[in-house]
Design an enzyme around this catalytic site. Structure first.
Site, short mmCIF file in Angstrom:
data_model
loop_
_atom_site.label_atom_id
_atom_site.label_comp_id
_atom_site.label_asym_id
_atom_site.label_seq_id
_atom_site.Cartn_x
_atom_site.Cartn_y
_atom_site.Cartn_z
N ALA A 49 0.83 -1.20 0.00
CA ALA A 49 0.00 0.00 0.00
C ALA A 49 0.87 1.25 0.00
CB ALA A 49 -0.93 -0.01 1.21
N ASN A 73 -7.85 3.32 4.22
CA ASN A 73 -9.24 2.90 4.12
C ASN A 73 -9.60 2.26 5.46
OD1 ASN A 73 -11.52 1.02 3.80
ND2 ASN A 73 -11.43 1.51 1.63
N GLU A 86 0.60 -6.99 8.12
CA GLU A 86 1.18 -8.03 8.97
C GLU A 86 1.17 -7.67 10.46
OE1 GLU A 86 4.48 -9.88 5.97
OE2 GLU A 86 4.82 -7.85 6.67
#
Ligand SMILES: Cc1cc2nc3c(=O)[nH]c(=O)nc-3n(C[C@H](O)[C@H](O)[C@H](O)COP(=O)(O)OP(=O)(O)OC[C@H]3O[C@@H](n4cnc5c(N)ncnc54)[C@H](O)[C@@H]3O)c2cc1C
Ligand code: SF4
Lengths: 327, 731
Positions: free
Chosen positions: B512, B618, B692
């Protein structure tokens, strides 16, 4: 998957006539298809019995007759079962997943094969899959394996939950053989110990079709099914206890106990029950019952914990069913 | 036009905070969501081609030795079977993440049970599988090392993976409190829902592969190198990936086998791994044995940390689970030892499984920290806060941004840590509470994206980045929409095509930030171009809903673009801020467990995680990543374990019936909260990786809660009932 012939049976006579050596009936297929994909089972012919009229649950002689094709979901939800044989409903709901129970049938559940890892892997020697090749589970990974009723040829456990409750309930299996003869075999005589022939698991002959399972009139007393497993759902029992206990004025007047996850077949030992009947519940009595049950246990390294686990689960279950008097 | 940024300086302008569209950071639904839930997104095996054949791989059944031949003729006579293949191009195992070249190849040397040594191609998948199961292999057994834990196994201690600082031995002797324990974790499999699969077809010397991969830029080179062809001739498509968790970082044996067969037979060929093959052929997380030494003064402040970790791996693989990765920076201590040991075994290849390193390393450390909290009598939250360093102590670097203390306080408050009751019960269930810290290194990789502003005001975003279920389609759409003031329904995002600008790919939680920053850079350039047309500073420009506003004057974007689309390729690349600063994400986990006092069964009752990962792009997909991470943590703590038969190294529980990932009933209500953070050193979006973090240390909170409930300290994961039973009171 090995290519096979497919026959859809339209009557039980048709089904038994079409079956025979090397053929298999297919009911829900939830176990058979998995095994066929892996070629652990490789029938040359499948006889589909799903269209047979074996889907009814009917009350007979105060008991219940369950058609071989009644799904595990329907059986668990049946009002009579829930009221009169709650242990069966609880056992069914403790098994597999909602999706599997919708497909799985009463007959298929009784005949599901062991979950022994080595049985599932065709590269591994396995006396059950290929008689005479040896037992690779011995000294191997044995968390799922049995501690009672095993032999030096096979230490596999029977995985069913439903069958444990049925064993408790003194169920009888109705079998139709080729030619149309119907015989009844009590579940206590239905399964065979592995001995030197672990590939022969029941008294069924190749064309024998289970048409129903009957339960005698409900016995008195409180019933429960307790399943101990590695995750909260969708896992086979490490140990399970199906129990029924009847009390009268602080004395155990009747008791029945059956066990899953620890036996080469749904396990029941009359000596354990005899030790309880006529006695007042006490920690010592429960401990004695556990001692009798586990006297012949033959654990492997990975499943040694099933001995104390079974003991504790049995004692806790008896305590629960005997009520406060047990304390 | 191009816009390229090397991250040598922090960017604390926080430009995204000045934007007006209000799209970024919202819980916007995934644009591709409807395709996925209606089954119309084409996953790797679903892009069926006309005339396509099916291939199924054949496994070696010895742990070490040679394959001397295969009985091909018998199988080629079977109905539907077209071809049996084997040879020196077959992959022994998948490529490691970012390998960029072929892994070990060749069918003739067998290294583990399950190695895919041959392929059977047939008209149908069923016929191919039957052929594969029937194929007889002529093998000669060699000497295997099947058991990583056997006495006397050879241990490698690579020099680069050992480090020492100060005098830990003396620190242990002088310490007021110590912990000196071994923790072990078993192997794990990422078991993504979509099995690894590929469909290959050739047009002359041009290969097209529809596959399930995480990092196309590297995967193209891995395919080309494996086949001995020019990377220019490889076109890789992975528009939808049904989960990866590291297992699809590098190409897997199916891709090369499909390409070889398609070439040989002159038609498209599909090869899909069966579930059992996903377990046997694709990366396992290595089991670990970790020795921790903690030396603390009377206030619980660490003066020393020792961490020695042993992992296993196939011969000739460079990857070793980086177990000690977080140890150098998480807690104080001037005396430090970190050591890695590797044992070579004949077992399924070890590789990246979600959060390699911290997933297991931090979990062990956080159990050790709980043991220290018990020894010192200091509240575990307070103990951790006392040990937060000012600079990364093991690396002597400043932190880019550090929010562990905030995450600990936030998590404790939301969970109600202070109100927990000692010794609570619920019927047969003993109730306990536990917590742990979360931490994961943060980074970016070089990434490129093309953003096109069309004359009709629509936007097109293109990059070879993948969406492995994480939400890439959503966040790239949001970043561009926010920067350029374009609503979601006028934006198209195209991903997963190796012909598009090369991204860092999905992996290591960098996707991202890396791909997002490249889109950001392109958009910033577009803003400058638009501003120039309006004769204003980019900073004074407001873009919203397709309209540019400057000095109270509104101009539709469509008027500004002109007749030709405006196209910018944006790029980001790591620089000094990555090398000179310790960048990391932090968090905390709090949980309540019930332990059955009769059976030792453990059931999680509730769990909370608070996380700081920079700007949240998001709200929904970020939360989902954390929920998924925590669920992995539940599995690690309670149920997941690859069982390897110590006699031949083979994976015993190679399916989802017996490899126990948590099912819904194992996952209670989980809650997630994000700590506001902008990390200027990370990238121009001030965002950090989140894929993660949710697993790193999560399992420890559960293990610590089991101790709180029962007094049983489980140091060998997972905490199955057999490990708890011996410590329970009599029934
Ligand atoms: C992942 C997984 C988890 C599971 N977990 C559990 C669990 O926790 N507990 C549990 O008890 N079970 C569990 N099961 C097993 C499940 O209950 C059985 O698969 C199911 O009951 C089998 O029924 P079926 O009708 O599908 O049988 P099939 O697969 O159709 O048949 C099984 C066998 O029975 C034979 N057969 C079927 N019907 C007849 C008949 N009328 N007469 C003669 N032979 C017949 C078939 O030839 C075959 O050999 C699980 C299964 C799976 C796949
Ligand atoms: S335990 Fe029985 S089923 Fe398992 S490998 Fe041995 S013989 Fe086969």
């Amino acid at each position: 998957m090995k290519p096979f012939d497919y026959i859809r049976a339209d009557s039980t006579t048709h089904a038994t006539r079409a079956a025979g050596q090397g053929a298999n009936f297919i009911a829900g297929g939830t176990n058979l298809l998995d095994l066929m994909k892996l070629e652990v089972m490789a029938p040359h012919k499948l006889v589909d019995i799903n269209r047979l009229d074996l889907h009814q649950i009917t009350e007979v002689d105060g008991g219940l007759r369950i058609g071989a094709l009644v799904s595990n979901s329907d059986l668990a939800a049946d009002m009579t079962v829930r009221k009169q044989y709650p242990v069966l409903s609880e056992a069914l709901l403790a098994g597999a997943s909602g999706q599997l129970r919708n497909k799985a049938t009463t007959g298929g559940n009784l005949l599901q094969r062991t979950r022994c890892y080595y049985f599932y892997d065709t590269a591994m020697p396995c006396n059950k899959r290929e008689p005479g090749t040896g037992c690779q589970a011995m000294e191997g990974a044995t968390r799922l394996h049995a501690i009672l009723g095993t032999s030096d040829a096979c230490i596999a456990s029977h995985p069913s939950d439903m069958a444990v409750a049925m064993r408790l309930l003194d169920a009888v299996v109705e079998i139709e053989s080729a030619g149309g003869a119907v015989r009844s075999v009590p579940l206590s005589e239905f399964y065979r110990l592995p001995g030197q022939t672990p590939h022969i698991e029941t008294v069924l002959e190749p064309s024998d079709l289970i048409i129903a399972v009957t339960l005698p009139a409900p016995a008195k007393g409180a019933q429960t099914y307790r399943k101990v497993r590695d995750r909260a759902s969708y896992a086979f029992a490490m140990v399970s206890v199906a129990a029924r206990v009847q009390m009268d004025e602080g004395t155990i007047t009747d008791a029945a106990l059956a066990f899953g996850g620890i036996g080469s077949q749904p396990w029941r030992n009359p000596a354990v029950e005899k030790a309880l009947i006529g006695q007042k519940p006490s920690p010592e009595l429960f401990a004695k019952a556990a001692d009798i049950l586990l006297a012949d246990a033959k654990p492997q390294k990975d499943n040694a914990f099933k001995v104390p686990l079974t003991r504790r689960t049995l004692i806790a279950t008896l305590k629960e069913l005997c009520g406060k008097d047990a304390a | 036009m191009n816009a390229h940024l090397k991250m040598d300086k922090p960017d604390d302008r926080n430009r995204l905070d000045d934007m007006a569209q209000g799209l970024l950071g919202t819980a916007m639904d995934r644009p591709e969501g409807p395709l996925k839930v209606t089954g119309t997104a084409t996953y790797a095996h679903e892009a069926h081609q006309p005339g396509m054949l099916h291939g199924v791989l054949v496994r070696a059944t010895i742990a070490r030795g040679t394959l001397d031949g295969v009985e091909a003729a018998a199988v080629e006579k079977m109905p539907g079977v077209r071809k049996v293949m084997w040879g020196d191009k077959f992959l022994r195992n998948p490529a490691q993440g970012t390998a960029n070249k072929a892994p070990v190849q060749g069918s003739s040397e067998i290294y583990y049970i399950g190695q895919p040594v041959a392929l059977v191609v047939a008209d149908s998948f069923e016929a191919a599988r039957h052929g594969a199961q029937s194929l007889e292999l002529r093998m000669t057994a060699g000497t295997a090392v099947p058991d990583a834990k056997a006495d006397g196994v050879a241990v490698e201690r690579p020099e680069k993976k050992q480090s020492s600082m100060g005098d830990l031995k003396a620190a242990m002797q002088d310490a007021a409190f110590t912990v000196d324990q071994r923790y072990t974790t078993p192997g794990h499999n990422s078991a993504p829902m979509e099995p690894h699969s590929a469909i290959a077809w050739w047009d002359g010397d041009q290969l097209t592969l529809h596959a399930s991969n995480q990092m196309l830029k590297y995967n193209v080179n891995e395919v080309a190198d494996s086949l001995g062809i020019d990377p220019e001739n490889v076109h890789l498509l992975a528009p939808y990936v049904g989960g990866g968790f590291g297992s699809k970082l590098g190409i897997s044996p199916d891709a090369v086998a499909a390409a070889l067969a398609a070439k040989e037979l002159g038609v498209p060929v599909s090869v899909m791994l069966t579930r059992q093959q996903v377990f046997e052929n694709v990366m396992r997380r290595s089991e670990t044995a970790q020795d921790f030494q903690l030396a603390a003064d009377k206030d619980g402040v660490l003066r020393g940390i020792g961490h020695t970790a042993r992992v296993s791996q196939l011969p000739d693989e460079s990857f070793a689970e980086p177990v000690t990765q977080a140890t150098p920076f998480l807690y104080k201590g001037e005396n430090r030892e970190t050591h890695m040991e590797i044992v070579r075994v004949n077992q399924t290849c070890a590789g990246s499984v979600r959060a390699p390193g911290e997933a297991v390393g931090l979990t062990a450390l956080e159990i050790a920290m709980d043991e220290l909290a018990v020894a010192t009598g200091i509240d575990p939250v307070e103990l951790r806060k006392r040990n937060i360093p000012d600079r990364s102590p093991g690396e002597d670097k400043p932190f880019s941004s550090h929010k562990l203390a905030e995450a600990l306080d936030d998590g404790a408050a939301i969970f109600g840590w202070a109100d927990r009751k000692k010794g609570a019960t619920d019927g047969e269930w003993l109730i306990g509470y536990g917590m742990s810290s979360a931490a994961r290194v943060n980074m970016i990789g070089e990434s490129h994206a093309r953003v096109t502003l069309n004359p009709d005001g629509t936007l097109l975003i293109e990059t070879d980045m993948t969406d492995i279920g994480t939400g890439t389609y959503a966040i790239l759409t949001q970043i561009a929409g926010e920067m350029l003031g374009v609503p979601q329904d006028r934006i198209e995002t195209r991903l997963g095509d190796s012909k598009l600008p090369k991204s860092a790919g999905s992996g290591g939680s960098w996707g991202a930030s890396s791909a997002g920053s490249s889109v950001y850079m392109a958009c910033e350039k577009l803003r400058q171009t638009i501003a120039a047309k309006l004769n204003c500073d980019e900073g004074d420009l407001t873009l919203k809903d397709g309209t540019a506003t400057f000095a109270n004057k509104q101009t539709p974007l469509t008027d500004l673009v002109g007749d030709a689309p405006m196209v910018v390729e944006g790029a980001i690349e790591p620089g000094k801020t990555q090398k000179d600063f310790r960048q990391a994400t932090f968090g905390s986990f709090f949980c309540e467990v019930g332990v059955n006092s009769v059976t030792g069964e453990v059931r999680l009752r509730r769990m909370h995680g608070s996380f700081a990962a920079g700007r949240i792009l998001n709200a929904k997909t970020a939360r989902s990543q954390c929920l998924g991470g925590m669920t992995f943590g539940i599995g690690m703590a309670l149920t997941e374990e690859l069982i390897q038969d110590t006699r031949d190294g083979h994976l015993v529980n190679h399916d989802l019936a017996e490899y126990h990932i948590p099912v819904n009933a194992d996952v209670p209500q989980l809650s997630v909260n994000f700590i506001a953070e902008r990390d200027p050193y990370a990238n121009p979006m001030q965002a950090k990786g989140i894929g993660e973090l949710g697993i790193c240390g999560a399992g420890a909170a559960i293990i610590n809660a089991i101790y709180d409930a029962t007094g049983v300290r489980v140091r060998d994961l997972p905490a199955t009932m057999d490990k708890i039973l011996p410590g329970l009171p009599d029934v």
